[in-house]
Design a protein around this motif. Structure first.
Motif, PDB file in Angstrom:
ATOM      1  N   SER A   1      47.777  43.763  58.708  1.00 38.75           N
ATOM      2  CA  SER A   1      47.199  42.363  57.823  1.00 38.75           C
ATOM      3  C   SER A   1      46.611  43.039  56.616  1.00 38.75           C
ATOM      4  O   SER A   1      45.895  44.014  56.542  1.00 38.75           O
ATOM      5  CB  SER A   1      46.217  41.957  58.639  1.00 38.75           C
ATOM      6  OG  SER A   1      45.386  40.962  57.872  1.00 38.75           O
ATOM      7  N   PRO A   2      47.172  42.590  55.623  1.00 33.98           N
ATOM      8  CA  PRO A   2      46.657  43.056  54.171  1.00 33.98           C
ATOM      9  C   PRO A   2      45.346  42.681  53.961  1.00 33.98           C
ATOM     10  O   PRO A   2      44.640  43.181  53.041  1.00 33.98           O
ATOM     11  CB  PRO A   2      47.588  42.131  53.026  1.00 33.98           C
ATOM     12  CG  PRO A   2      48.165  40.802  53.838  1.00 33.98           C
ATOM     13  CD  PRO A   2      48.195  41.484  55.283  1.00 33.98           C
ATOM     14  N   LEU A   3      44.745  41.776  54.528  1.00 30.22           N
ATOM     15  CA  LEU A   3      43.382  41.251  54.558  1.00 30.22           C
ATOM     16  C   LEU A   3      42.488  42.529  54.935  1.00 30.22           C
ATOM     17  O   LEU A   3      41.333  42.786  54.500  1.00 30.22           O
ATOM     18  CB  LEU A   3      42.981  40.065  55.366  1.00 30.22           C
ATOM     19  CG  LEU A   3      43.650  38.764  55.308  1.00 30.22           C
ATOM     20  CD1 LEU A   3      43.137  37.711  56.179  1.00 30.22           C
ATOM     21  CD2 LEU A   3      43.395  38.582  53.957  1.00 30.22           C
TER      22      LEU A   3
ATOM     23  N   GLN B   1      43.573  47.443  42.975  1.00 31.53           N
ATOM     24  CA  GLN B   1      42.689  47.469  44.098  1.00 31.53           C
ATOM     25  C   GLN B   1      41.491  46.573  43.662  1.00 31.53           C
ATOM     26  O   GLN B   1      40.834  45.659  44.353  1.00 31.53           O
ATOM     27  CB  GLN B   1      42.177  48.801  44.518  1.00 31.53           C
ATOM     28  CG  GLN B   1      43.201  49.414  45.489  1.00 31.53           C
ATOM     29  CD  GLN B   1      42.661  51.037  45.627  1.00 31.53           C
ATOM     30  OE1 GLN B   1      42.144  51.687  44.715  1.00 31.53           O
ATOM     31  NE2 GLN B   1      42.767  51.381  46.743  1.00 31.53           N
ATOM     32  N   HIS B   2      41.040  46.894  42.144  1.00 25.26           N
ATOM     33  CA  HIS B   2      40.067  45.924  41.618  1.00 25.26           C
ATOM     34  C   HIS B   2      40.546  44.446  41.598  1.00 25.26           C
ATOM     35  O   HIS B   2      39.629  43.400  41.791  1.00 25.26           O
ATOM     36  CB  HIS B   2      39.766  46.353  40.230  1.00 25.26           C
ATOM     37  CG  HIS B   2      38.852  47.454  40.178  1.00 25.26           C
ATOM     38  ND1 HIS B   2      37.455  47.495  39.871  1.00 25.26           N
ATOM     39  CD2 HIS B   2      38.853  48.721  40.302  1.00 25.26           C
ATOM     40  CE1 HIS B   2      36.990  48.531  39.857  1.00 25.26           C
ATOM     41  NE2 HIS B   2      37.944  49.541  40.147  1.00 25.26           N
ATOM     42  N   GLU B   3      41.733  44.287  41.245  1.00 28.67           N
ATOM     43  CA  GLU B   3      42.332  42.821  40.975  1.00 28.67           C
ATOM     44  C   GLU B   3      42.417  41.997  42.326  1.00 28.67           C
ATOM     45  O   GLU B   3      42.016  40.795  42.397  1.00 28.67           O
ATOM     46  CB  GLU B   3      43.645  43.019  40.359  1.00 28.67           C
ATOM     47  CG  GLU B   3      43.460  43.093  38.720  1.00 28.67           C
ATOM     48  CD  GLU B   3      44.661  43.467  38.002  1.00 28.67           C
ATOM     49  OE1 GLU B   3      45.920  43.522  38.770  1.00 28.67           O
ATOM     50  OE2 GLU B   3      44.647  43.796  36.832  1.00 28.67           O
ATOM     51  N   VAL B   4      42.835  42.654  43.076  1.00 27.78           N
ATOM     52  CA  VAL B   4      43.165  41.986  44.455  1.00 27.78           C
ATOM     53  C   VAL B   4      41.950  41.805  45.484  1.00 27.78           C
ATOM     54  O   VAL B   4      41.842  41.183  46.458  1.00 27.78           O
ATOM     55  CB  VAL B   4      44.415  42.201  45.114  1.00 27.78           C
ATOM     56  CG1 VAL B   4      45.675  42.064  44.244  1.00 27.78           C
ATOM     57  CG2 VAL B   4      44.120  43.681  45.960  1.00 27.78           C
ATOM     58  N   GLY B   5      41.287  42.823  45.478  1.00 29.08           N
ATOM     59  CA  GLY B   5      40.151  42.966  46.346  1.00 29.08           C
ATOM     60  C   GLY B   5      39.296  41.977  46.532  1.00 29.08           C
ATOM     61  O   GLY B   5      39.048  41.629  47.839  1.00 29.08           O
ATOM     62  N   PRO B   6      38.283  41.196  45.687  1.00 32.88           N
ATOM     63  CA  PRO B   6      37.471  40.321  46.157  1.00 32.88           C
ATOM     64  C   PRO B   6      37.944  39.292  46.777  1.00 32.88           C
ATOM     65  O   PRO B   6      37.393  39.012  47.690  1.00 32.88           O
ATOM     66  CB  PRO B   6      36.890  39.913  44.681  1.00 32.88           C
ATOM     67  CG  PRO B   6      37.121  41.091  43.897  1.00 32.88           C
ATOM     68  CD  PRO B   6      38.428  41.666  44.417  1.00 32.88           C
ATOM     69  N   ALA B   7      38.939  38.785  46.561  1.00 35.29           N
ATOM     70  CA  ALA B   7      39.737  37.483  47.133  1.00 35.29           C
ATOM     71  C   ALA B   7      40.101  37.988  48.515  1.00 35.29           C
ATOM     72  O   ALA B   7      39.977  37.165  49.533  1.00 35.29           O
ATOM     73  CB  ALA B   7      41.189  37.077  46.269  1.00 35.29           C
ATOM     74  N   LEU B   8      40.816  39.204  48.695  1.00 34.89           N
ATOM     75  CA  LEU B   8      41.032  39.690  50.127  1.00 34.89           C
ATOM     76  C   LEU B   8      39.935  39.833  50.714  1.00 34.89           C
ATOM     77  O   LEU B   8      39.727  39.395  52.120  1.00 34.89           O
ATOM     78  CB  LEU B   8      41.862  41.091  49.982  1.00 34.89           C
ATOM     79  CG  LEU B   8      43.351  40.801  49.715  1.00 34.89           C
ATOM     80  CD1 LEU B   8      43.884  42.298  49.320  1.00 34.89           C
ATOM     81  CD2 LEU B   8      44.155  40.126  50.317  1.00 34.89           C
ATOM     82  N   ALA B   9      38.748  40.244  50.224  1.00 32.19           N
ATOM     83  CA  ALA B   9      37.521  40.713  51.087  1.00 32.19           C
ATOM     84  C   ALA B   9      36.998  39.309  51.520  1.00 32.19           C
ATOM     85  O   ALA B   9      36.460  39.189  52.642  1.00 32.19           O
ATOM     86  CB  ALA B   9      36.416  41.410  50.182  1.00 32.19           C
ATOM     87  N   ASN B  10      36.876  38.355  50.672  1.00 33.80           N
ATOM     88  CA  ASN B  10      36.385  36.957  51.267  1.00 33.80           C
ATOM     89  C   ASN B  10      37.127  36.526  52.319  1.00 33.80           C
ATOM     90  O   ASN B  10      36.751  35.769  53.157  1.00 33.80           O
ATOM     91  CB  ASN B  10      36.176  36.084  50.186  1.00 33.80           C
ATOM     92  CG  ASN B  10      35.073  36.654  49.211  1.00 33.80           C
ATOM     93  OD1 ASN B  10      34.051  37.291  49.644  1.00 33.80           O
ATOM     94  ND2 ASN B  10      35.116  36.266  47.721  1.00 33.80           N
ATOM     95  N   ARG B  11      38.562  36.432  52.100  1.00 33.17           N
ATOM     96  CA  ARG B  11      39.562  35.902  53.133  1.00 33.17           C
ATOM     97  C   ARG B  11      39.368  36.680  54.452  1.00 33.17           C
ATOM     98  O   ARG B  11      39.483  36.059  55.590  1.00 33.17           O
ATOM     99  CB  ARG B  11      41.037  35.957  52.631  1.00 33.17           C
ATOM    100  CG  ARG B  11      41.136  34.999  51.643  1.00 33.17           C
ATOM    101  CD  ARG B  11      42.769  35.064  51.032  1.00 33.17           C
ATOM    102  NE  ARG B  11      43.639  34.995  52.090  1.00 33.17           N
ATOM    103  CZ  ARG B  11      44.924  35.688  51.843  1.00 33.17           C
ATOM    104  NH1 ARG B  11      45.319  36.395  50.923  1.00 33.17           N
ATOM    105  NH2 ARG B  11      45.697  35.528  53.041  1.00 33.17           N
ATOM    106  N   ALA B  12      39.023  38.005  54.418  1.00 29.18           N
ATOM    107  CA  ALA B  12      38.997  38.956  55.662  1.00 29.18           C
ATOM    108  C   ALA B  12      37.517  38.146  56.427  1.00 29.18           C
ATOM    109  O   ALA B  12      37.938  37.974  57.605  1.00 29.18           O
ATOM    110  CB  ALA B  12      38.737  40.332  55.316  1.00 29.18           C
TER     111      ALA B  12
END
Length: 197
Positions: free
Chosen positions: A66-68, A101-112
């Motif tokens: 899972s990329p999340l 990692q900066h660009e994709v991180g916050p959205a992935l973190a919230n989805r996780a």
């Protein structure tokens, strides 16, 4: 109730080291009798190798990538969000993460958080990275978003969080390393901090 088991991958230098493989096998033994619904792991090699070794001790538990729960920056705080005495060190740490990692991180973190904390009857194991374990712990405690900094997960240490409808998340244990012998504990921490233990 949902029970989430979180573990940082074993010690690694790209791939798992000998110590990292031992840590993963011992974590698998620790979880062998836990009725897990599924194992999720980061796409990164060290997490995938850890998941494979852990799951070898489990009984017919599905394993999914899972990329999340991948290796990304969950949140980049501004200096104003940080205590002055450690702002420069924290911001330097955040700067070590790549642009992606900066660009994709916050959205992935919230989805996780949305995906893995819903109070449904499941028991899942997530093999991930220190900052993602810390992100879940921060959220469970209701701490400010910047507060994932200053928390650190040791390699193959076990963190357990329970989620129930109408009740705050329950942090059952954090950084439990009782399944590891002393020689395999506290890896993933700076050497000067490990010497204190």
């Amino acid at each position: 109730m949902r029970t989430l088991y979180l573990a940082r991958h074993g010690e690694a230098s790209g791939a798992l080291t000998d110590a990292g493989r031992s840590q993963a096998l011992l974590l698998g033994e620790r979880l062998a009798d836990v009725p897990l619904t599924e194992v999720f792991h980061s796409p990164v090699r060290r997490a995938a190798e850890t998941a494979a070794l852990v799951s070898s001790a489990l009984k017919s538990v599905r394993v999914s990538v899972s990329p999340l729960v991948g290796d990304y920056l969950p949140y980049a705080p501004s200096a104003i969000e940080l205590a002055p005495e450690f702002a420069s060190v924290a911001l330097a740490h955040v700067a070590d993460y790549s642009t992606q990692q900066h660009e994709v991180g916050p959205a992935l973190a919230n989805r996780a958080l949305a995906e893995f904390t819903a109070p449904v009857p499941r028991s899942d194991l997530i093999i991930t990275h220190s900052q993602i374990v810390c992100w879940f712990v921060r959220a469970a405690l209701g701490a400010p978003t910047a507060r994932w900094l200053g928390i650190n997960a040791a390699n193959a240490a076990l963190t357990i969080i329970q989620y129930r409808q109408g009740w705050p998340p329950n942090l059952v244990t954090f950084n439990d390393q009782s399944h590891l012998p002393p020689s395999l504990r506290w890896t993933g921490f700076p050497t000067e901090r490990r010497s204190a233990w």
